[in-house]
Scaffold this active site. Structure first.
Site, PDB file in Angstrom:
ATOM      1  N   ASP A  64      35.891  55.870  75.384  1.00 27.53           N
ATOM      2  CA  ASP A  64      35.130  54.632  75.506  1.00 27.53           C
ATOM      3  C   ASP A  64      35.822  53.486  74.742  1.00 27.53           C
ATOM      4  OD1 ASP A  64      34.579  55.820  73.106  1.00 27.53           O
ATOM      5  OD2 ASP A  64      32.556  55.013  72.961  1.00 27.53           O
ATOM      6  N   ASP A 170      35.204  52.062  65.776  1.00 28.46           N
ATOM      7  CA  ASP A 170      34.168  52.934  65.230  1.00 28.46           C
ATOM      8  C   ASP A 170      34.636  53.356  63.852  1.00 28.46           C
ATOM      9  OD1 ASP A 170      32.980  52.637  67.597  1.00 28.46           O
ATOM     10  OD2 ASP A 170      33.241  54.706  68.294  1.00 28.46           O
ATOM     11  N   GLU A 195      30.816  47.756  64.685  1.00 35.23           N
ATOM     12  CA  GLU A 195      30.002  48.600  65.544  1.00 35.23           C
ATOM     13  C   GLU A 195      28.643  48.791  64.867  1.00 35.23           C
ATOM     14  OE1 GLU A 195      29.469  52.400  65.457  1.00 35.23           O
ATOM     15  OE2 GLU A 195      30.806  53.044  63.869  1.00 35.23           O
ATOM     16  N   HIS A 406      28.542  47.486  70.147  1.00 38.77           N
ATOM     17  CA  HIS A 406      28.527  48.934  70.208  1.00 38.77           C
ATOM     18  C   HIS A 406      27.224  49.489  69.632  1.00 38.77           C
ATOM     19  CE1 HIS A 406      30.003  53.061  69.888  1.00 38.77           C
ATOM     20  NE2 HIS A 406      31.020  52.702  70.629  1.00 38.77           N
TER      21      HIS A 406
END
EC number: 3.1.27.-
Lengths: 592, 963
Positions: A64, A170, A195, A406
């Site tokens: 992703d 992330d 995120e 996110h």
């Protein structure tokens, strides 16, 4: 273009001081149509992407975040540099290839990128080291910070002049068994793009989780049961392996642990290589023994599933929806001594989700009914920062503003409020396709000539830290550079003649005495008030303060009034105006 | 011949004189002026700065005596004024600093010059160095108030310098010299008295982080020197907590801690609200916040300091363990809370269902404070930190806080238990130790005990043993808990049989702590049945012994328990009471006459009688100054015997008894040796007999070394006596040699050496000589001038008469004295299977030993291996091989490498522990070892080492290598 109030398909376009940077290029797992890839027509309608984008940055190898990369670079067409860290560069093509295989070979999709495209795409990649500042071009520079999360995950700082953006990708603020915690220095970026997967969660101590997990496994194995742990190939799988491996080592256990072959084996190879990206413990001990060279964990063979006696098996995929993990699950489900541990989240509809929600009878294909007697356990081993972690990172970086991506909109809203409330910075959470414009107040560097600086130093006291100082000089703007020089030099450089600018001012004072006497009084008054300055009484009856001339004259009409003529040049404006103001107040009445 | 002899004597005499110190110093003094002169010449010669620098560097390598420092300083200063090169000036400045530190030199004469050159100096580096020099001078002249003030003024003047180095040094100077009385006598000093604190405080906001750090350090220095810091510093320091640089933050944390200890109870307002809290609480919150700092150095610092903030209110303390969990904005309970609930609801965790931990209550979004929660969860973060340094610091802090607050101890238990699973062994070990330290305050719940016991399977021996220690002093709440612990310990025993002793000991304490909990378990544990006789368990089974140890110790305080025993249990009791008397207590068994504990009631009486007995018997011995030799000998023999027996019976007095017995034995040997008839016999006859005397001398020597080094707690007054005894032995030796050897030549050397030793003795113990009235040495020293000039034969004669006449010295008993002892646990020496290995290669032998009352075992304890061919090998264990499980106790776990050429059949090697004493450590005491006394003391033991453990035999067999 992606990840706005949404999880998956991370793709963010940042324009900073005239430079365009694309952050991540991911796919969405929820869709199988065009929506799975970002819409690159957002970037530019006409013209090639290469001309418009200065660079692309990939934060880590999860699909992703990088799944759309070959599509973007080969099928849409982009030839510029793609930046990622070394481990990402190594592991990314493996995952892309796997993804391609499933999409093309299993689902039979046409118009998908090919293996060759993946290879071509990877040729455009430039690998960066941690904390290495890479000059993309003259003005744009990027720098990677450690992000935890998975091997090779990085946060990137993008900097043009004095403006900068930090993109976290992330990240994980709590260290785990094989990765360290994310860390960023106090770089004070204009914008932090973070995120926010767990925007509304504060997690429990990881130790309880680990202890629970180990205890469960240990107990089952001691009872003689088999443990199945369905995992995805990369990331958490390695974490759990390390956890079990060290536990086995410590407790001197002999029960075999198996790992399903394939993708994971290849990936493990890279984990062994990129030791510098792991945590303190692994880094320190790898000289004696590389932690990823598992002593107790062996490759799994299909035939092993029927072996008697206890064992632990890691099998893919993680949600028990297909493949090896499901096969093993079917074999073992009937025995109540066995156990399955789900280490992650399961999407609705999968077998994993069903058993987690407590279903004990499963209908398999072919109308078979499988009775699940084995124990089902759920443990969350997530590698995302929780709310507290996000706040901690914001505190570390001290940004001017924060942008959340996110995550789910509702949860982000909560975190946004918190950030605004506690750090007093503006916080945004744009949806997909939405553009946020941030005004920045850039500081403009100005060169100052040494001569001027030295002259100023000589005049005043030594410069005091963090205090503003007044300085006379001329600002020359030429060829987009700024220089501050002394006025003489400026005149000389520009070929201009100097003009004298003189102010004169008359001060009327009621005084019946003679001019001479008057001047004397003015002199003594000024002498006493202006301690630091050079006050002189000239023979012709005038008084000078530095270069300011004061003359006393009788008023032509009223002899009772004396006129003080004060004259100063433009450079002495400050002192001159001060003097006039002083004189206007009048002279002190001296008793004489 | 006579003339020749005289000449020799004269030569000896001059030799002795030459070695005296005065001559030596005189020689040095002569060279001194030439040294500074040479420096002067060198510096003048130096053509370029590089040369001059070289000369200075060479000069700096040699020490300079106190008398000549001033001259050297003058020359250096002279050159300093002339020198244009800053690097040379820098070196000179640093030399000035070094020189002014010379002991015995008072630097006040150069202070004017130093300040003077400071004013004209342009180079920042040199300035900084000069300030450093001034600091050295200032610290030397700490009493001189005027100079202090002057230096402070100088420092203040240079504080505005542009270079950070100079500012740094100025602040350092202020911190070290800023006068302390300022706050007290403010008005007397008037204008000159500067408020040092304010000046330093101003530099908290300097632009250079190094200067900021220096400022904080200076402030801390002031505090260390006893100046009370103002409370205003607190606010300034708090601002620095968010500094960009880690060293500043780290120092600021320290400063905040200091202030919080100074003003714990003052009230500070909470910003953004009207509330006020105690300063120590506020500081605690702030430091807690630093536990999640970006730099691990700061995190370690913060975590460490947290431990020492004991005045903090419990409300804040408990917050550190509380991290408000939530999930999707709903409050979640921690796993710990859930575990507790499960436990209290009386049901066991039966495997968690998904959603079991599903959050229940809604959280008020406004009330959740994500970051500025002060102390919230600080320890949770600290214990989860990436760096193990931080984790260890956090565990230590937890330990200290928990020791002072029982409520907190109860709370932090869960977290400590969690740390037992840390990935780094050191952290695990530390947390187990911590748990042991706070175990008085806590009672383990069953689920916690479960987790604790799980660690028993750890493969690391240290961890297991630490855990056993922990279990020794844990409180368990239920009988199931005891049962669980026993089961786990037995499991451990089967898995790691080497843990046997440790487990037995653990069970001993577990039993004696929880008699009532053990009681209901007894039938089950002994597998007795109300109606049937069960099979008698195997007496040699370690597991069965373990169970018995638990039960017998519990039975000690639980009189009803023996009723549950079956016949064979009583028999086993009798057996164990004898064989493992340290583990099995004396029990009052019904119908039995305490067979095995017959001794205990007799010697059990209080300490006092036996102490008295000891004193009396010693008094008796000392009172006989000039008894007839025969009676004296007998009395000594009896007393020695008594003392030895006493030592065996009364373990507390063993050290004293042994110590005095050894001393008496020395005396006895001396008396016996002097009683020999040999002294009157003609030389050729007593060659054989003299063995006794020389052997006695040798033995006395050995015993004196033992007395000196094997006992801890020996004071100086005992050392004097011991040395005196040794001197007597040496005299004896000299006499014996003189009588046995023919010819005079070797005697010269010996005499001379002996006289040197006497001289040395006098110098070392000059202060103690008065108490040696009427002793051997006392008389010897009186005759010293005569001895110096006498011939050897005469010396010997004098010595002989003196030895006979000398009085018996009273040995004062030290307060606390313990004999060093060691027991080798492993190898046990019981194995009949030889350890086979290929000759030429090595085999590793695991050695495990406990050491008692050994000071500094890392340096003194050695392992000796004696091969059958008489070859001895000394092994120095690594410092890391020593563990310290308790005060006065050490444990040595090491590997010894054995190797030998091939043997035809297996044979035994001896392994033992030696206590090495180094002559360098106690310089005044044992120069004789280096002097090379010759063979006497170096026979079995290696030079300067006393064997202090029983040797253990190991059966080994080096096989010839196969071709």
């Amino acid at each position: 273009m992606g990840a706005g109030q949404d999880v998956g398909r991370s793709c963010i376009l940042v324009s900073i001081a005239g430079k365009n940077v694309m952050l991540d290029c991911g796919m969405h797992m929820g869709f199988n149509d065009d929506r799975r890839f970002p819409d690159f027509s957002y970037i530019t309608q006409n013209g090639r992407l290469t001309d418009f984008l200065d660079c692309v940055i990939i934060s880590h190898f999860h699909l992703d975040h990088c799944g759309a990369l070959p599509y973007f670079s080969e099928m849409v067409g982009y030839d510029g540099p793609i930046y990622m860290t070394h481990p990402t560069q190594a592991i990314c093509p493996i995952l892309l290839e796997d993804y391609r295989k499933i999409a093309v070979d299993k689902k039979g999709e046409a118009n998908f990128f090919t293996s060759q495209m993946i290879k071509d795409c990877m040729k455009k990649v430039v690998a960066v080291h941690l904390h290495q500042t890479v000059q993309v071009d003259d003005e744009l520079e990027i720098k990677a910070y450690y992000a935890g999360h998975v091997l090779g995950a990085a946060m990137f700082q993008i900097k043009v002049g004095s403006e900068s953006v930090v993109y976290t990708g992330d990240y994980n603020m709590t260290p785990d068994r094989h990765l360290g915690a994310a860390w960023v220095d106090k770089c004070r970026p204009s914008l932090l793009i973070s995120e926010s997967t767990y925007a509304t969660t504060i997690r429990d101590s990881k130790r309880c989780r680990e202890r629970d997990f180990l205890k469960k496994v240990h107990e089952t194995v001691e009872r003689g049961g088999k443990v199945l742990i369905p995992v995805f190939a990369l990331g958490r799988a390695q974490e759990l392996c390390i956890l079990l491996e060290t536990f086995w080592e410590r407790m001197n256990l002999k029960v075999p642990i198996y790992f399903s072959t394939g993708l994971t084996e290849k990936a493990n190879h890279y984990y062994k290589l990129f030791i510098t990206w792991t945590n303190q413990k692994i880094r320190k001990t790898f000289v004696q023994r590389n932690m990823f060279e598992f002593k107790h964990i062996k490759a799994f063979d299909r035939a092993f599933a029927d072996n008697p006696g206890p064992m632990v098996v890691f099998a893919t995929p993680g949600m028990l929806h297909a493949g090896q993990s499901l096969q093993i699950f079917r074999k073992w489900a009937g025995n109540e001594k066995n156990m399955v541990i789900m280490p992650g989240y399961c999407v609705q509809g999968t077998v994993g989700h069903k058993i987690l929600s407590g279903q004990r009878k499963l209908e398999m294909e072919g109308r078979q009914v499988l009775e699940v007697k084995m124990q089902v356990e759920y443990m969350s081993f997530s590698a995302h920062a929780d709310a507290k972690g996000i706040m901690q990172l914001v505190g570390q970086a001290e940004p001017d503003s924060v942008l959340l991506v996110h995550g789910e909109a509702k949860k982000m809203e909560f975190l946004r409020q918190k950030i605004e409330q506690e750090f007093r910075v503006s916080c945004y959470m744009p949806a997909n396709g939405e553009t946020v414009t941030l005004p920045t107040s850039p500081s403009i560097p100005v060169g100052i000539s040494l001569g001027l600086l030295k002259r100023e130093m000589a005049q005043g006291l030594l410069p005091e830290a963090k205090k503003l100082r007044l300085l006379h000089g001329t600002l020359i703007m030429k060829d987009s550079s700024f220089r501050l020089v002394s006025s003489e030099q400026a005149l000389k450089e520009l070929g201009l003649a100097e003009h004298q600018l003189r102010f004169t001012c008359r001060v009327h004072l009621q005084d019946t005495r003679k001019e001479q006497e008057m001047a004397l009084r003015v002199y003594s008054h000024l002498k006493s008030t202006l301690q630091g300055h050079c006050v002189q009484h000239l023979p012709d009856g005038s008084v000078t303060v530095e270069s300011i001339l004061i003359q006393a004259a009788a008023h032509s009409e009223d002899p009772g009034t004396k006129v003080l003529l004060v004259s100063w040049t433009y450079q002495d404006e400050e002192l001159g105006s001060f003097l006039t103001a002083l004189l206007k107040k009048g002279l002190p009445q001296t008793p004489s | 011949m006579a003339a020749h002899l005289k000449k020799r004597v004269y030569e000896e005499f001059t030799k002795v004189v030459q070695q005296q110190e005065e001559v030596a110093t005189k020689k040095l003094r002569l060279t001194k002026p030439s040294k500074s002169a040479a420096l002067h010449v060198d510096l003048c010669k130096a053509a370029c700065p590089a040369d001059a620098l070289q000369y200075l560097l060479q000069f700096a390598r040699k020490p300079v005596e106190a008398e000549s420092v001033e001259g050297v300083v003058r020359i250096l200063l002279e050159h300093y004024y002339k020198e244009t090169d800053p690097s040379v000036r820098l070196k000179i400045a640093s030399l000035l600093g070094l020189l002014s530190k010379t002991a015995g030199f008072s630097p006040d004469c150069i202070i004017d010059d130093a300040i003077n050159i400071l004013q004209n100096e342009k180079s920042h580096q040199v300035l900084a160095q000069l300030l450093d020099t001034l600091l050295a001078i200032g610290t030397k002249l700490a009493e001189n108030q005027a100079i202090q003030t002057r230096l402070v003024d100088v420092a203040c003047k240079h504080l505005t310098d542009t270079s950070h180095g100079v500012r740094n040094k100025c602040l350092q100077l202020l911190g070290n010299l800023g006068s302390l009385e300022k706050s007290v006598t403010k008005d007397t000093e008037g204008l000159t008295a500067r408020d040092v604190q304010k000046i330093i405080g101003d530099y908290f906001s300097d632009q250079d982080p190094r200067v900021r750090t220096a400022a904080i350090k200076a402030m801390l220095q002031l505090h260390e020197r006893g100046l009370k810091l103002h409370q205003t510093v607190y606010n300034q320091a708090c601002k620095l907590l968010s500094d960009d640089y880690e060293q500043v933050r780290s120092a600021a944390v320290q400063l905040i801690w200091v202030v919080s200890q100074l003003y714990p109870e003052s009230i500070v307002p909470i910003p953004s609200s009207n509330e006020e809290i105690r300063l120590v609480d506020d500081a605690f919150g702030k430091i807690c916040h630093m536990v999640s700092d970006g730099s691990w150095v700061v995190r370690v610092q913060a975590a460490k300091l947290l431990g020492s903030m004991e005045q903090v209110s419990s409300h804040f303390l408990e917050q550190t363990l509380d991290k408000k969990l939530m999930s999707d904005l709903r409050r979640k309970r921690t796993a710990h809370e859930r575990a507790k609930e499960l436990y209290s609801s009386g049901e066991f965790s039966s495997g968690r269902k998904w959603g079991d931990d599903a959050p229940k209550e809604e959280v008020d979004t406004g009330a959740v404070n994500l970051i500025e929660s002060g102390a919230c969860g600080a320890f949770v973060h600290g214990l989860e930190d990436e760096m193990y340094e931080v984790r260890i610091a956090a565990v230590e802090a937890l330990c200290m806080l928990a020791q002072s607050s029982p409520a907190f101890a109860e709370k932090c238990l869960d977290f400590l238990v969690d740390m037992f699973n840390d990935e780094i062994e050191e952290v695990r070990l530390q947390s187990i130790h911590t748990m042991r330290k706070i175990s008085n305050n806590i009672t383990l719940r069953e689920d916690q005990l479960d987790t604790v016991l799980a660690v028993l399977e750890d493969s690391s021996r240290d961890i297991r043993e630490a855990l056993h220690e922990l279990l020794c002093c844990t409180n368990v709440s239920t009988k199931e808990g005891i049962h669980l612990a026993l089961v786990e310990l037995l499991k451990n025993l089967t898995k790691y049989p080497t843990d046997r002793d440790s487990i037995w000991k653990c069970l001993k304490f577990l039993g004696s702590r929880h008699p009532t909990l053990v009681l209901p378990l007894v039938p089950e544990l002994l597998s007795t049945h109300p109606f049937f006789d069960t099979a008698e368990p195997d007496m040699d089974d370690p597991a069965y012994i373990a169970v018995l140890v638990l039960i017998f110790n519990a039975a000690k305080t639980c009189p009803t328990m023996p009723a549950l025993f079956s016949d064979h249990t009583f028999r086993h009791y009798a057996y164990l009471r004898d064989s493992l008397s340290h583990l099995v207590p004396a029990l009052r068994l019904p119908g039995r006459k305490l067979v095995s504990s017959a001794l205990s009631p007799n010697i059990a009486p209080h300490e006092d009688p036996s102490q008295q007995f000891l004193q009396q018997s010693l008094e008796r011995v000392y009172s006989l100054q000039h008894l007839d030799p025969q009676g004296a000998q007998e009395l000594l023999e009896f007393t020695i015997r008594d003392l030895q027996r006493l030592g065996e019976l009364q373990s507390e007095l063993a050290g004293v008894a042994d110590f005095s017995a050894t001393y008496l034995r020395c005396q006895l040997l001396l008396i016996k040796a002097l009683q020999e008839k040999l002294w009157n016999v003609a030389a050729p006859l007593y060659l054989k007999q003299s063995d006794l005397a020389s052997a006695a001398a040798k033995q006395i020597m050995e015993e004196t070394y033992k007395m000196e080094f094997m006992y801890s707690g020996v004071e100086n007054k005992q050392v004097v006596i011991i040395h005196h005894m040794r001197l007597q032995a040496k005299a004896l030796q000299l006499i014996v040699t003189a009588r046995t050897t023919r010819g005079v030549d070797p005697l010269f050397g010996m005499c001379e050496k002996f006289l040197q030793e006497v001289d040395f003795f006098q110098r070392c113990f000059i202060a103690d000589l008065p108490q040696l009235q009427d002793s051997f040495v006392d008389k010897l020293l009186d005759l010293m001038p005569r001895l110096m000039t006498s011939k050897p034969a005469e010396v010997v004669k004098i010595l002989q008469t003196m030895l006979r006449q000398s009085a018996f010295l009273h040995l004062p008993l030290p307060e606390q004295i313990h004999k060093a002892s060691a027991t080798i646990i492993e190898p046990a020496g019981e194995s009949d299977n030889p350890l086979r290995f290929t000759s030429g290669l090595v085999v590793a032998l695991d050695v495990d030993a406990t050491l008692e009352h050994v000071q500094d075992p890392q340096n003194t304890v050695k392992v000796q291996v004696l091969y059958p061919d008489g070859q001895a090998q000394m092994i120095h264990p690594k410092p890391a091989d020593f563990r310290n499980p308790g005060p006065g106790r050490h444990r040595l776990i090491t590997q010894v490498y054995l190797s030998h050429t091939a043997w035809t059949e297996p044979c035994q090697v001896e392994v033992r522990l030696l206590l090495a004493y180094s002559s360098t450590a106690r310089i005044p005491k044992s120069p004789w070892i280096e002097g090379g006394e010759g063979p006497p003391q170096v026979d079995t033991s290696i030079e300067g080492a006393i064997p202090f453990s029983k040797p253990v035999k190991v059966y080994i067999m080096p096989k010839p290598a196969r071709r």
